[in-house]
Motif scaffolding. Structure first.
Motif, short mmCIF file in Angstrom:
data_model
loop_
_atom_site.label_atom_id
_atom_site.label_comp_id
_atom_site.label_asym_id
_atom_site.label_seq_id
_atom_site.Cartn_x
_atom_site.Cartn_y
_atom_site.Cartn_z
N ASP A 14 0.70 -1.28 0.10
CA ASP A 14 0.47 0.28 0.11
C ASP A 14 0.77 1.28 0.27
N ARG A 15 0.91 1.91 -0.73
CA ARG A 15 1.66 2.73 -1.31
C ARG A 15 2.08 4.05 -0.68
N GLU A 16 0.55 4.72 -0.13
CA GLU A 16 -0.25 5.44 0.72
C GLU A 16 0.15 5.57 2.19
N PHE A 21 7.74 -3.39 1.29
CA PHE A 21 7.26 -4.71 1.79
C PHE A 21 8.08 -5.71 1.31
N VAL A 22 8.38 -6.49 1.44
CA VAL A 22 8.96 -8.23 1.56
C VAL A 22 8.37 -8.82 1.01
N PHE A 23 9.32 -10.19 -0.19
CA PHE A 23 8.83 -11.67 0.54
C PHE A 23 10.20 -11.96 0.62
N LYS A 90 7.75 3.39 -2.82
CA LYS A 90 7.77 4.49 -2.90
C LYS A 90 8.57 4.95 -4.21
N GLN A 91 8.77 4.45 -4.41
CA GLN A 91 9.40 4.00 -6.33
C GLN A 91 8.83 3.58 -7.45
N VAL A 92 7.42 3.09 -6.93
CA VAL A 92 7.43 1.50 -8.01
C VAL A 92 5.88 3.32 -8.13
N ASN A 93 5.54 2.50 -9.59
CA ASN A 93 5.11 2.90 -10.18
C ASN A 93 3.37 2.99 -9.69
N GLU A 94 2.82 4.44 -9.87
CA GLU A 94 1.63 4.45 -8.77
C GLU A 94 0.65 3.93 -9.42
N ASN A 95 0.70 4.15 -10.77
CA ASN A 95 -0.38 3.13 -11.60
C ASN A 95 -0.62 1.54 -11.08
N ILE A 96 0.56 1.07 -11.00
CA ILE A 96 0.34 -0.91 -10.31
C ILE A 96 -0.64 -1.20 -9.44
N PHE A 97 -1.06 0.63 -8.48
CA PHE A 97 -1.74 0.22 -7.53
C PHE A 97 -3.27 0.45 -7.48
N ALA A 98 -3.32 0.72 -8.61
CA ALA A 98 -4.76 1.27 -9.20
C ALA A 98 -5.85 0.19 -9.04
N ASN A 99 -5.33 -0.88 -9.31
CA ASN A 99 -6.57 -1.87 -8.87
C ASN A 99 -6.27 -3.42 -8.40
N ARG A 100 -6.52 -4.49 -7.75
CA ARG A 100 -6.30 -5.63 -7.16
C ARG A 100 -5.73 -6.22 -8.19
N LYS A 101 -5.35 -6.29 -9.40
CA LYS A 101 -4.95 -7.32 -10.89
C LYS A 101 -3.92 -7.04 -10.54
N SER A 102 -3.42 -5.07 -10.91
CA SER A 102 -1.83 -4.96 -11.52
C SER A 102 -1.05 -4.82 -10.36
N LYS A 103 -2.07 -4.94 -8.63
CA LYS A 103 -0.92 -5.08 -7.61
C LYS A 103 -0.62 -6.87 -7.67
N GLN A 104 -1.37 -7.13 -7.71
CA GLN A 104 -0.81 -8.86 -7.74
C GLN A 104 0.32 -9.24 -8.98
N ARG A 105 -0.11 -8.90 -10.45
CA ARG A 105 0.91 -8.74 -10.79
C ARG A 105 2.31 -8.30 -10.72
N TYR A 106 2.84 -7.13 -10.09
CA TYR A 106 3.46 -6.60 -9.22
C TYR A 106 4.78 -7.88 -8.65
N LEU A 107 3.18 -8.15 -7.65
CA LEU A 107 3.82 -9.31 -6.10
C LEU A 107 4.56 -9.98 -7.41
N ASP A 108 4.18 -10.98 -7.87
CA ASP A 108 4.35 -12.05 -8.67
C ASP A 108 5.38 -12.15 -9.21
N TYR A 109 5.62 -10.28 -9.79
CA TYR A 109 7.33 -10.15 -11.08
C TYR A 109 8.32 -9.95 -9.19
N ALA A 110 7.50 -9.26 -8.32
CA ALA A 110 8.70 -9.39 -6.94
C ALA A 110 9.58 -9.98 -6.64
N PHE A 111 8.04 -11.77 -6.57
CA PHE A 111 8.53 -12.83 -5.92
C PHE A 111 9.52 -13.21 -6.78
N LYS A 112 9.41 -13.70 -8.00
CA LYS A 112 9.71 -14.83 -9.04
C LYS A 112 11.15 -13.67 -9.31
N ARG A 113 12.18 -12.42 -9.23
CA ARG A 113 12.87 -11.85 -9.19
C ARG A 113 13.50 -11.74 -8.13
#
Length: 228
Positions: A14-16, A21-23, A90-113
């Motif tokens: 939750d950027r605001e 946030f960590v895995f 705070k450095q993540v593109n704020e558009n990623i936080f716009a909806n649940r799907k885009s947030k989950q896609r980013y989290l999946d990406y972060a975990f995979k990385r």
């Protein structure tokens, strides 16, 4: 050989209202190592509970332990490989936080990385060979990802490790780490029933605390990266 990955998250994506946030989690090379680690962690939990830890709560999770107790549980997994990823929100593109799907896609990406970074390290130091891995089993606390998104994450992990990925922007192909492997399996687990998911909880909490306090030396025995 099969690789077993146990992971959990710490913090709120939750950027605001949140900066970090960590895995975090553990990687075991082979079923025997995984089983020995489970018995070791369960034994440490038993001793800690006899000493009065967790105050009657059913689980020995970070939220129920004081700092000294969490440190003791963390050290019990010192013989094994830890990994993590720190997201500076705070450095993540704020558009990623716009909806649940885009947030989950980013989290999946972060975990995979985070997982890929750790496995690449193990390949680099010679603890793994790219042709000896048959399967990768990934277990996460069931609160970590939406149930309907687990299939997407499994496929994404399999693509990364078995097939390889292509970046259209840079017109570049990234080869898989384990091209001869069979598959990636992904399961959500109830931490009440899996000691190593609880161990991952302690690991993630440690990384979260270190990142928030600005003292990443607290996790100098963990392979982690920072995003974005």
């Amino acid at each position: 050989m099969s690789i077993f990955v146990y992971a959990d998250e710490s913090g709120v994506f939750d950027r605001e209202h949140n900066d970090v946030f960590v895995f975090g989690g553990l990687i075991f090379l082979g079923r025997e190592e995984r089983d020995i680690a489970r018995r070791r962690y369960q034994s440490a939990e038993k001793k800690m509970r006899k000493a009065g830890a967790a105050n009657g709560h059913g689980e020995m999770k970070a939220i129920y332990l004081n700092n000294k107790q969490k440190s003791s549980m963390y050290r019990s997994m010192n013989p094994y490989h830890r990994f993590g990823v720190v997201v500076q929100q705070k450095q993540v593109n704020e558009n990623i936080f716009a909806n649940r799907k885009s947030k989950q896609r980013y989290l999946d990406y972060a975990f995979k990385r985070g997982v890929k970074n750790a496995l690449k390290y193990l390949l680099f130091v010679g603890e793994l060979s790219s042709d000896e891995v048959d399967n990768i089993y990934v277990y996460m606390d069931e609160h970590t990802t939406a149930t309907d998104g687990r299939y997407e994450l499994r496929e994404s992990l399999e693509t990364e490790f078995k097939i390889g990925t292509f970046n259209g922007t840079w017109n570049k192909f990234f080869p898989p780490l384990f091209p001869g492997m069979n598959t990636v399996e992904f399961q959500l687990r109830d931490s009440c029933q899996d000691a190593l998911v609880r161990a991952a909880d302690i690991t993630a909490n440690r990384l979260f605390y270190a990142a928030r306090s600005g003292n990443l030396n607290l996790v100098n025995n963990m392979v982690f990266l920072t995003l974005p």
